[in-house]
Design an enzyme around this catalytic site. Sequence first.
Site, PDB file in Angstrom:
ATOM      1  N   CYS A  51       9.769  -1.771 -32.077  1.00 57.33           N
ATOM      2  CA  CYS A  51      10.254  -1.801 -30.701  1.00 57.33           C
ATOM      3  C   CYS A  51       9.947  -0.525 -29.912  1.00 57.33           C
ATOM      4  O   CYS A  51       8.815  -0.324 -29.489  1.00 57.33           O
ATOM      5  CB  CYS A  51      11.746  -2.117 -30.682  1.00 57.33           C
ATOM      6  SG  CYS A  51      12.341  -2.703 -29.069  1.00 57.33           S
ATOM      7  N   ARG A  60      14.676  -9.736 -19.732  1.00 62.89           N
ATOM      8  CA  ARG A  60      14.752  -9.360 -21.140  1.00 62.89           C
ATOM      9  C   ARG A  60      14.338 -10.543 -22.001  1.00 62.89           C
ATOM     10  O   ARG A  60      14.719 -11.691 -21.740  1.00 62.89           O
ATOM     11  CB  ARG A  60      16.163  -8.913 -21.535  1.00 62.89           C
ATOM     12  CG  ARG A  60      16.594  -7.605 -20.913  1.00 62.89           C
ATOM     13  CD  ARG A  60      17.728  -6.956 -21.690  1.00 62.89           C
ATOM     14  NE  ARG A  60      17.280  -6.418 -22.953  1.00 62.89           N
ATOM     15  CZ  ARG A  60      16.692  -5.224 -23.112  1.00 62.89           C
ATOM     16  NH1 ARG A  60      16.454  -4.459 -22.068  1.00 62.89           N
ATOM     17  NH2 ARG A  60      16.356  -4.800 -24.299  1.00 62.89           N
ATOM     18  N   HIS A  95      13.568  -6.924 -34.759  1.00 57.05           N
ATOM     19  CA  HIS A  95      14.684  -6.281 -35.437  1.00 57.05           C
ATOM     20  C   HIS A  95      15.283  -7.281 -36.417  1.00 57.05           C
ATOM     21  O   HIS A  95      14.694  -8.299 -36.752  1.00 57.05           O
ATOM     22  CB  HIS A  95      15.749  -5.859 -34.415  1.00 57.05           C
ATOM     23  CG  HIS A  95      15.244  -4.945 -33.367  1.00 57.05           C
ATOM     24  ND1 HIS A  95      15.033  -3.607 -33.588  1.00 57.05           N
ATOM     25  CD2 HIS A  95      14.903  -5.168 -32.067  1.00 57.05           C
ATOM     26  CE1 HIS A  95      14.600  -3.038 -32.482  1.00 57.05           C
ATOM     27  NE2 HIS A  95      14.505  -3.961 -31.542  1.00 57.05           N
TER      28      HIS A  95
END
Length: 254
Positions: free
Chosen positions: A102, A136, A199
């Site tokens: 990320c 997002r 993640h």
Amino acid sequence: MSEDRIAAGNRSINILQLYPREMNIYGDWGNVLVLKQRLKWNGYTANVLEYNVGDDFPADVDLLVGGGGQDSGQVVIQEDLQSLAPTLRALAEDDVPMLAICGLYQLFGRFFKTHTGTVIPGIGLLDLETHGGTERLIGNVLSVSEEFGEIHGYENHSGQTFLGPGVKPLAEVRKGEGNNSKDNYEGARYRNVVASYLHGSLLPKNPAIADFLIQQAVTRKFGSFEPAPPSPGDLDELARLSELARQHAGQRPR
């Protein structure tokens, strides 16, 4: 590395976690724990080191792991990361395996331009650029890699990352968004560098990636990868639990 050194019992691998204070907000520490445990199962010892802003960079790094962080965390490490750029690029060119997740994935590229227009320079280790968006990209991701098979994880980012010709995608997205909302790719691969937005943390559900990083680190240091043979019961249970985790991840809604 000579066989005499291995025979002498020096089967240790130095894992460096890069900026764990600022770039470790989505469980990325779990990636280090997986590498440490899987090294142990294979008969090797993991020495886990940390590098934070202002520290002395270790002289002996066999495997490097970096996690995600907010934009504010990227700003905090920006200047220090630039000072490390020649060292990190040299390690990558020397085939030190790396996992960049990320925020550090973004900063390993050429730049990250926020949605307000602020440009955070990257270190150019990876041929890619990131543009901040207003949307997002959040949710479970299933992607497929010729190298690693199915890759499961969870994304939460507003960056739109676009790969240049100097890198290739880590995987093709089957569920979710990945690098951006346009080209259906997730992550990047360059030499022994694996970069991803995923993640969860990434490695517990994707042991093939963990084992790749371990094998590359061990082979680079000792000349070969010679895992200690596990007992059949332990190996069966490990495979069962890994597959169970992957099945559950694959069944989760977006």
